[in-house]
Design an enzyme around this catalytic site. Structure first.
Site, PDB file in Angstrom:
ATOM      1  N   ALA A  23       0.876  -1.352  -0.074  1.00  0.00           N
ATOM      2  CA  ALA A  23       0.118   0.048  -0.167  1.00  0.00           C
ATOM      3  C   ALA A  23       1.030   1.194   0.107  1.00  0.00           C
ATOM      4  CB  ALA A  23      -1.071   0.010   1.059  1.00  0.00           C
TER       5      ALA A  23
ATOM      6  N   SER B 243       0.022   3.955   5.325  1.00  0.00           N
ATOM      7  CA  SER B 243      -0.800   3.000   4.614  1.00  0.00           C
ATOM      8  C   SER B 243      -2.196   3.191   5.247  1.00  0.00           C
ATOM      9  CB  SER B 243      -0.241   1.607   4.576  1.00  0.00           C
ATOM     10  OG  SER B 243       0.968   1.789   3.830  1.00  0.00           O
TER      11      SER B 243
ATOM     12  N   HIS C 271       7.281   5.608   1.912  1.00  0.00           N
ATOM     13  CA  HIS C 271       7.930   4.420   1.129  1.00  0.00           C
ATOM     14  C   HIS C 271       8.702   4.828  -0.022  1.00  0.00           C
ATOM     15  CE1 HIS C 271       3.939   2.427   2.684  1.00  0.00           C
ATOM     16  NE2 HIS C 271       5.295   1.954   3.331  1.00  0.00           N
TER      17      HIS C 271
HETATM   18  P1  AMP Z   1       5.435  -0.019   6.556  1.00  0.00           P
HETATM   19  O1  AMP Z   1       4.836  -0.315   5.068  1.00  0.00           O
HETATM   20  O2  AMP Z   1       4.431   0.674   7.363  1.00  0.00           O
HETATM   21  O3  AMP Z   1       5.741  -1.302   7.297  1.00  0.00           O
HETATM   22  O4  AMP Z   1       6.512   0.727   6.314  1.00  0.00           O
HETATM   23  C1  AMP Z   1       7.684   0.234   5.659  1.00  0.00           C
HETATM   24  C2  AMP Z   1       8.832   1.187   5.801  1.00  0.00           C
HETATM   25  O5  AMP Z   1       8.519   2.661   5.207  1.00  0.00           O
HETATM   26  C3  AMP Z   1       9.141   1.483   7.359  1.00  0.00           C
HETATM   27  O6  AMP Z   1      10.716   1.663   7.277  1.00  0.00           O
HETATM   28  C4  AMP Z   1       8.584   2.992   7.592  1.00  0.00           C
HETATM   29  O7  AMP Z   1       9.143   3.593   8.711  1.00  0.00           O
HETATM   30  C5  AMP Z   1       8.554   3.603   6.426  1.00  0.00           C
HETATM   31  N1  AMP Z   1       7.479   4.665   6.261  1.00  0.00           N
HETATM   32  C6  AMP Z   1       6.340   4.495   6.423  1.00  0.00           C
HETATM   33  N2  AMP Z   1       5.723   5.684   6.327  1.00  0.00           N
HETATM   34  C7  AMP Z   1       6.730   6.586   6.106  1.00  0.00           C
HETATM   35  C8  AMP Z   1       6.660   8.039   6.041  1.00  0.00           C
HETATM   36  N3  AMP Z   1       5.605   8.865   6.197  1.00  0.00           N
HETATM   37  N4  AMP Z   1       7.977   8.755   5.942  1.00  0.00           N
HETATM   38  C9  AMP Z   1       9.164   7.852   5.904  1.00  0.00           C
HETATM   39  N5  AMP Z   1       8.900   6.553   6.092  1.00  0.00           N
HETATM   40  C10 AMP Z   1       7.828   5.978   6.107  1.00  0.00           C
END
Ligand code: AMP
Length: 301
Positions: free
Chosen positions: A29, A183, A34
């Site tokens: 998502a 997401s 990301h």
């Molecule tokens: P997730 O898909 O939520 O597990 O996130 C995957 C990676 O993207 C993790 O390292 C999160 O910290 C990073 N991430 C998610 N949202 C953000 C954001 N708004 N800014 C920077 N990094 C993000």
């Protein structure tokens, strides 16, 4: 861009690459947060591998594992133009051919903050991060500052287990109204999306207090006052989980523990000057409707 759905396909794809690899792990998502990790990754290594996997081990029994958005085709369409070499999107059976018998214990930091509400969350995170790092064998892996506690625990795991890669942190990407991209923001109704601004606004109140030279207690008080006002105005839509100020590295609370800090520095706290200021992590978590949102920022206190 190669889409690998199995370990064998991943191994074959990796064998076709030359040079070092940067790894970005996600649950899909995908949004600008990301994509900023992916862009930074491509500056750090000639090959970028992105994993997309909604890891069941990091969800509690009453959490949103089933509802979590899954949109692999749309995600791949966002990644391909960024020059990603490989997307690894395994099934649960492929990732966990059996229930793992050996587990990673993330240690005491995992019991605080997110760990209070989500007791097994970080053990599940570290299990999958360790596995994917072993499968991809990158020279660097990138993680967002958005999940500050996760980032700190991954750094600790890599150091304590002598894992042979570098960890790179990437700043939080926000929408124009200050809300951190997530997401889970897709769960919010238009009204809740407006209410969600109160988290970053509370952090901004803390940042402003720190910029005025306020100490830890006043900085945290500014955050709490701001979020409490928003909670009263929200008519029950917002519920606070925590608003804290902790040491950005150790996660030791900075408020109520000033004695520890001044005595460990071997000084009277009154004698501390501007140069004695510490990097503090202001972290906040709240439910907006039924959606749990987290945000944070670093302040000097
Ligand atoms: P997730 O898909 O939520 O597990 O996130 C995957 C990676 O993207 C993790 O390292 C999160 O910290 C990073 N991430 C998610 N949202 C953000 C954001 N708004 N800014 C920077 N990094 C993000």
């Amino acid at each position: 861009m190669i889409l690998a759905r199995t370990r064998a396909e991943l191994a074959e794809a990796l064998a076709s690459l030359t040079g070092e690899t940067a790894l970005v792990m996600t649950m899909g998502a995908l949004h600008e947060g990301h994509l900023s990790l992916v862009r930074r990754a491509s500056e750090l290594a000639p090959n970028v591998v992105v994993s997309i996997y909604v890891n069941p081990l990091q969800f509690g029994p009453n959490e949103d594992f089933d509802a979590y958005p899954r949109q692999l085709d749309a995600d791949c369409a966002l990644l391909e133009p960024l020059g990603v070499a490989v997307v690894f999107a395994p099934s649960d059976e492929e990732m966990y051919p059996r229930t793992p018998l050996v587990r990673i214990d993330p240690g005491p930091v995992a019991t605080m903050l997110e760990g209070t509400t989500r007791p097994d969350h970080f053990a599940g995170v570290l299990q999958v991060v360790h596995k994917v790092m072993n499968l991809v064998r990158p020279s660097v892996a990138l993680f967002g500052q958005k999940d500050a506690q996760q980032l700190a625990l991954i750094r600790t795991m890599v150091a304590d287990l002598d894992m042979p890669l570098a960890i790179e942190a990437v700043p939080i990407v926000r929408d124009d109204d200050g809300v951190a991209r997530s997401s889970r923001n897709t769960y919010l109704s238009p009204e809740e999306r407006i209410q969600a601004r109160s988290l970053s606004q509370a952090l901004q109140a803390g940042t402003a207090a720190a910029a005025d030279g306020e100490g830890a207690e006043a900085v945290l008080a500014a955050v709490r006052e701001s979020i409490e006002q928003a909670i009263s105005a929200s008519g029950g839509v917002i519920r606070l989980d925590y608003a804290v100020l902790v040491d950005a590295e150790t996660f030791v609370p900075l408020v109520g523990q000033s004695d520890i800090r001044s005595s460990s520095a071997g000084e009277n706290s009154l004698a501390r000057g501007a140069s004695d200021r510490t990097d503090g992590l202001l972290a906040i978590a709240a439910w907006v409707g039924t959606t749990r949102i987290i945000d944070n920022t670093i302040v000097s206190v």
